[in-house]
Design an enzyme around this catalytic site. Structure first.
Site, PDB file in Angstrom:
ATOM      1  N   GLY A  52      54.408 -69.429  62.632  1.00  0.00           N
ATOM      2  CA  GLY A  52      55.002 -70.084  63.797  1.00  0.00           C
ATOM      3  C   GLY A  52      56.493 -70.092  63.606  1.00  0.00           C
ATOM      4  N   GLU A  53      57.085 -71.248  63.703  1.00  0.00           N
ATOM      5  CA  GLU A  53      58.531 -71.372  63.514  1.00  0.00           C
ATOM      6  C   GLU A  53      58.774 -72.511  62.532  1.00  0.00           C
ATOM      7  OE1 GLU A  53      61.236 -69.539  64.239  1.00  0.00           O
ATOM      8  OE2 GLU A  53      62.073 -71.141  63.009  1.00  0.00           O
ATOM      9  N   CYS A  84      53.381 -66.785  56.483  1.00  0.00           N
ATOM     10  CA  CYS A  84      54.616 -66.591  57.238  1.00  0.00           C
ATOM     11  C   CYS A  84      55.445 -67.883  57.283  1.00  0.00           C
ATOM     12  CB  CYS A  84      54.283 -66.037  58.622  1.00  0.00           C
ATOM     13  SG  CYS A  84      55.644 -65.103  59.317  1.00  0.00           S
ATOM     14  N   HIS A 179      50.236 -61.963  58.231  1.00  0.00           N
ATOM     15  CA  HIS A 179      49.259 -62.733  59.019  1.00  0.00           C
ATOM     16  C   HIS A 179      47.837 -62.177  58.913  1.00  0.00           C
ATOM     17  CE1 HIS A 179      52.021 -65.193  61.576  1.00  0.00           C
ATOM     18  NE2 HIS A 179      52.884 -64.249  61.214  1.00  0.00           N
ATOM     19  N   GLU A 181      45.141 -63.538  59.544  1.00  0.00           N
ATOM     20  CA  GLU A 181      44.246 -64.090  60.577  1.00  0.00           C
ATOM     21  C   GLU A 181      44.123 -63.181  61.791  1.00  0.00           C
ATOM     22  OE1 GLU A 181      47.220 -65.084  59.898  1.00  0.00           O
ATOM     23  OE2 GLU A 181      48.320 -65.604  61.730  1.00  0.00           O
TER      24      GLU A 181
HETATM   25  N1  LIG Z   1      55.521 -65.356  62.274  1.00  0.00           N
HETATM   26  C1  LIG Z   1      56.205 -66.327  61.699  1.00  0.00           C
HETATM   27  O1  LIG Z   1      55.631 -67.317  61.192  1.00  0.00           O
HETATM   28  C2  LIG Z   1      57.690 -66.209  61.741  1.00  0.00           C
HETATM   29  C3  LIG Z   1      58.428 -67.201  60.862  1.00  0.00           C
HETATM   30  C4  LIG Z   1      59.735 -67.594  61.505  1.00  0.00           C
HETATM   31  N2  LIG Z   1      60.638 -66.474  61.575  1.00  0.00           N
HETATM   32  C5  LIG Z   1      60.346 -68.781  60.763  1.00  0.00           C
HETATM   33  O2  LIG Z   1      61.412 -68.693  60.286  1.00  0.00           O
HETATM   34  O3  LIG Z   1      59.708 -69.782  60.645  1.00  0.00           O
END
Ligand SMILES: NC(=O)CC[C@H](N)C(=O)O
Length: 200
Positions: A52-53, A84, A179, A181
């Site tokens: 995610g972010e 990630c 990822h 998943e």
């Molecule tokens: N697919 C992702 O989880 C990207 C990570 C995202 N760029 C971050 O800094 O959190």
């Protein structure tokens, strides 16, 4: 396996692709629940932190009162798998973070956010991951971080052809830049669930 025997695990569901992880874990026979509140975290034996972010996940974890309980469970040895943004959350040291961004820590690694730059936002490759067997893992990278350096406490599980580390473990903690998943190859999730079973 009866329902009583099922391993109960959580997926941090503040933000990101937590639904996909819940589906994978259920397919593998676990009882999987979304975790947004401290009581939910207290009820699980292991946790996946999804992609995610990470900047948003960090902020929301503090807003929802989850940050301290998460740090504590990680310190206590709860099995956690971060993919990630989840890997970013588990890193002890972070490069290219935004102002004020915090991680939960636990993995003795330095992780660089968005390490592949804007030209190469996303890509796929086959990766050798010896602990998961001979068959390569098909890895999907989406605005992915990289493990810039691996400290003494952590072990690299997989590297790109150029030697950059994209999968690591340390005790009960597991992290991947990519990822699993979304690929249908759930060996990393199974590896995590085996840890949860062993830790119970
Ligand atoms: N697919 C992702 O989880 C990207 C990570 C995202 N760029 C971050 O800094 O959190």
């Amino acid at each position: 396996m009866t329902p009583e025997d099922k391993v109960r695990v959580g997926v941090l569901a503040l933000q990101g692709d937590f639904r996909e992880h819940l589906a994978v874990l259920r397919e593998l026979g676990a009882e999987a629940v979304p975790v947004r509140r401290p009581e939910e975290l207290a009820s699980v034996a292991g946790l996946v932190i999804p992609g995610g972010e990470s900047t948003v996940m960090d902020k929301l974890s503090r807003t929802f009162g989850l940050r301290e309980p998460l740090v504590e469970r990680i310190r206590e040895g709860m099995p956690v798998y971060g993919t990630c943004a989840g890997l970013i959350m588990l890193a002890d040291r972070l490069l290219d973070s935004i102002e004020g961004q915090q991680t939960l820590g636990g993995l003795d690694v330095t992780v660089r956010r968005n390490a592949f730059g804007s030209q190469l936002d996303s890509f796929e490759t086959d990766l050798a991951v010896p602990v998961l067997g001979d068959a390569p893992v098909h890895a999907v990278f989406i605005r992915a971080p990289i493990v810039d350096s691996v400290g003494e406490g952590a072990t690299a599980l997989g590297t790109l052809d150029d030697g950059r580390v994209v999968a690591v473990e340390q005790g009960n903690l597991l992290g991947t830049s990519f990822h699993p998943e979304v690929t249908g190859d759930y060996r990393f999730h199974q590896y995590f669930l085996d840890r949860v079973g062993a830790a119970e």
